[in-house]
Design a protein around this motif. Structure first.
Motif, mmCIF file in Angstrom:
data_model
loop_
_atom_site.group_PDB
_atom_site.id
_atom_site.type_symbol
_atom_site.label_atom_id
_atom_site.label_comp_id
_atom_site.label_asym_id
_atom_site.label_seq_id
_atom_site.Cartn_x
_atom_site.Cartn_y
_atom_site.Cartn_z
ATOM 1 N N ARG B 157 0.835 -1.206 0.000
ATOM 2 C CA ARG B 157 0.000 0.000 0.000
ATOM 3 C C ARG B 157 0.875 1.263 0.000
ATOM 4 O O ARG B 157 0.572 2.238 -0.701
ATOM 5 C CB ARG B 157 -0.931 -0.002 1.204
ATOM 6 N N SER B 158 1.940 1.233 0.776
ATOM 7 C CA SER B 158 2.849 2.387 0.776
ATOM 8 C C SER B 158 3.467 2.587 -0.602
ATOM 9 O O SER B 158 3.572 3.716 -1.095
ATOM 10 C CB SER B 158 3.948 2.195 1.825
ATOM 11 N N ALA B 159 3.866 1.490 -1.248
ATOM 12 C CA ALA B 159 4.464 1.589 -2.590
ATOM 13 C C ALA B 159 3.454 2.133 -3.593
ATOM 14 O O ALA B 159 3.792 2.956 -4.457
ATOM 15 C CB ALA B 159 4.967 0.212 -3.037
ATOM 16 N N ALA B 160 2.204 1.700 -3.487
ATOM 17 C CA ALA B 160 1.169 2.200 -4.397
ATOM 18 C C ALA B 160 0.928 3.692 -4.148
ATOM 19 O O ALA B 160 0.749 4.474 -5.097
ATOM 20 C CB ALA B 160 -0.122 1.401 -4.201
ATOM 21 N N GLY B 161 0.946 4.093 -2.886
ATOM 22 C CA GLY B 161 0.782 5.508 -2.565
ATOM 23 C C GLY B 161 1.947 6.341 -3.077
ATOM 24 O O GLY B 161 1.761 7.441 -3.597
ATOM 25 N N LEU B 162 3.149 5.793 -2.948
ATOM 26 C CA LEU B 162 4.330 6.481 -3.471
ATOM 27 C C LEU B 162 4.221 6.673 -4.977
ATOM 28 O O LEU B 162 4.540 7.742 -5.512
ATOM 29 C CB LEU B 162 5.577 5.653 -3.135
ATOM 30 N N ARG B 163 3.712 5.650 -5.676
ATOM 31 C CA ARG B 163 3.582 5.754 -7.137
ATOM 32 C C ARG B 163 2.602 6.870 -7.523
ATOM 33 O O ARG B 163 2.837 7.629 -8.456
ATOM 34 C CB ARG B 163 3.108 4.409 -7.709
ATOM 35 N N LEU B 164 1.544 6.999 -6.739
ATOM 36 C CA LEU B 164 0.596 8.090 -6.988
ATOM 37 C C LEU B 164 1.272 9.446 -6.792
ATOM 38 O O LEU B 164 1.109 10.367 -7.599
ATOM 39 C CB LEU B 164 -0.599 7.963 -6.048
ATOM 40 N N ALA B 191 -6.360 6.860 0.522
ATOM 41 C CA ALA B 191 -5.945 5.917 1.564
ATOM 42 C C ALA B 191 -4.551 5.357 1.274
ATOM 43 O O ALA B 191 -3.771 5.109 2.197
ATOM 44 C CB ALA B 191 -6.962 4.786 1.683
ATOM 45 N N LEU B 192 -4.247 5.165 -0.028
ATOM 46 C CA LEU B 192 -2.917 4.648 -0.379
ATOM 47 C C LEU B 192 -1.844 5.707 -0.081
ATOM 48 O O LEU B 192 -0.775 5.388 0.442
ATOM 49 C CB LEU B 192 -2.876 4.231 -1.848
ATOM 50 N N VAL B 193 -2.147 6.956 -0.423
ATOM 51 C CA VAL B 193 -1.195 8.033 -0.103
ATOM 52 C C VAL B 193 -1.009 8.127 1.416
ATOM 53 O O VAL B 193 0.110 8.283 1.917
ATOM 54 C CB VAL B 193 -1.671 9.377 -0.693
ATOM 55 N N ALA B 194 -2.105 7.985 2.138
ATOM 56 C CA ALA B 194 -2.013 8.028 3.600
ATOM 57 C C ALA B 194 -1.150 6.887 4.128
ATOM 58 O O ALA B 194 -0.375 7.070 5.074
ATOM 59 C CB ALA B 194 -3.406 7.970 4.220
#
Lengths: 309, 309
Positions: B157-164, B191-194
């Motif tokens: 989830r953190s990696a997906a948020g980082l990609r955003l 939520a992913l960015v969070a």
């Protein structure tokens, strides 16, 4: 690179689990742990043209090990966080590690963990841990009116060495040029520069102070007057220093003695009846009141407040 | 400034001596201390246009507290070294301290010491300490062929948020602009960015893993495949992951799940007969051999090695 450097760190008997897991595990049989941390940044706490990586490592370890000793504890371990710019080679990092390791060896501590990251500025974070061996910590809050104030170790030598480096007729950034210039100094001045580059705290002072009945103890990192001020505040007392007990000598001025930090001498307060050996130089006494005076004057108004203390 | 911030740090019952002396003293009644350190540097570990000071503090504390929990220990204390540029105001430093403090509060740890220096780049060194409560540490070296591999907490989830964040149509350095853009995202992406800005490790996992008979445990900080590789090397085993147990969903790709770090989920190995509750998702098994495979393939050759792992 990390594994090469870690392989150079011997692990002492109190290291139950060393580098390589999520965290290290240390034997602290006392049931209490002493812990302190310093963060050192290039250009502010050290200069690579003045100090080699090995000496930077020695100094970074020394100032944290001295803090543990100043609690009356035995240092057991360091954790090291290092931020390194890409311009530095592996040999530089290895020399830093060797310096940290060799200073630890003086007191029998181990390097048990840490972190290495790339950074624009050389950064060294050092955490030191220690064990109290069943005894009460030597804090800053136990000084009582009537105690004597005594110092173990050199004062002002690092500050005098720093002044020489600052006045050196050598261009900033020229590591080799500084080395050559230092090599050409008279022996007395070379020793002062060495004291700045690689302080040698008298680590036995913690144990000695405890045996002598110290009521408070700290290591002199910011200058005698400033650090004794911490004891005054924590203990609710005043301290009167005698200038005659702090004579300028050997290139170290009276100002250096009162305001120079980084030698990591130890300053303590002791009952008046304590039989202090010669290594513990009596420099003043504890009285009722607040703050530090020198021959009755408040320092900082007498001309020794201009060294950036 | 330091005293203002330190005044905001409550001290728990295991803090025998808090900030203000040469070192802190902690009660670690087990007689062993768990210790770990991370060094975080602006631009490399966080960006001030992406994350506010409070979230940077939460994250810096979380990743170190998770390391202590991954040893099966109870976190007791943090020491914090902070390097701050002059451009930052006191409010920024206070918010950083509040974030560190609030993450500590989740596990009952205290901030007992540290160091503040001026620096060109924001630097946060965190040391976390813990107590084992009389139990053996949960290391990386106990996995045995036949064990199952299970994960507690979010992955990728953190990696997906980082990609955003990396793909955001907002100029670098514009803190407010990022905040506005994030506020306009669909809830799932917010939520992913969070998750990237403030990971929430499931800190109960250490105690749970011990109760469930875990043979090895770590927190996933560099990505599942890479971190399980540490268990493989330390235990002398292989780990076979099943891709079907790691299904892409909700904006998190299969690659995110296998290589995304910084969620600080916990991954452990357990005897095959362990009755794992639903929170512990079985994702593979331990076999004889070496290294991590996914459905029989060696990762890093299949396309998920390009996220800087």
């Amino acid at each position: 690179m990390i594994s090469r450097i870690v392989a150079r760190f011997p692990q002492g008997p109190e290291v139950l689990l060393g580098p390589g897991d999520d965290a290290a595990v240390l034997a602290h049989p006392d049931g209490r742990s002493v812990a302190t941390m310093d963060l050192l940044v290039e250009g502010r706490h050290f200069r690579t043209d003045w100090s080699g990586a090995y000496d930077i490592g020695r100094k970074a370890a020394a100032q944290n090990l001295a803090d543990v000793v100043a609690m009356g504890a035995r240092p057991t371990a360091l954790l090291i966080g290092v931020g390194l710019p890409g311009r530095l080679d592996v040999a530089w990092a290895e020399a830093l590690g060797d310096g940290l390791r060799d200073e630890c060896a003086v007191v029998g501590a181990s390097i048990v963990g840490g972190d290495t990251v790339s950074a624009e500025t050389i950064t060294v974070a050092v955490t030191a841990l220690g064990d109290l061996g069943g005894r009460a910590p030597l804090t800053r809050s136990g000084a009582r009116p009537g105690d004597v104030v005594a110092v173990r170790g050199g004062l002002g030598r690092s500050a005098a060495g720093l002044r020489l480096l600052l006045a050196a007729p050598v261009g900033a950034g020229e590591a080799g040029a500084f080395e050559e210039w230092i090599g050409g100094l008279p022996e007395r001045e070379r020793a002062l520069v060495a004291a700045h580059r690689r302080p040698a705290p008298p680590y036995t002072a913690g144990e000695e102070a405890r045996t002598l009945g110290a009521t408070a103890l700290l290591d002199v990192s910011d200058g005698l007057v400033q650090d004794l001020g911490h004891i005054c505040r924590a203990s609710g007392v005043a301290i009167e220093l005698a200038a005659s007990a702090l004579p300028a000598a050997g290139g170290v001025t009276a100002e250096d003695l009162l305001t120079g930090g980084e030698d990591h001498a130890f300053a303590g307060t002791f009952p008046a009846e304590a039989a202090l050996p010669a290594e513990w130089r009596v420099v003043g006494r504890v009285t009722r009141g607040a703050g530090v005076t020198v021959d009755g004057n408040v320092p900082g108004r007498g001309g020794w407040d201009h060294f950036g203390v």
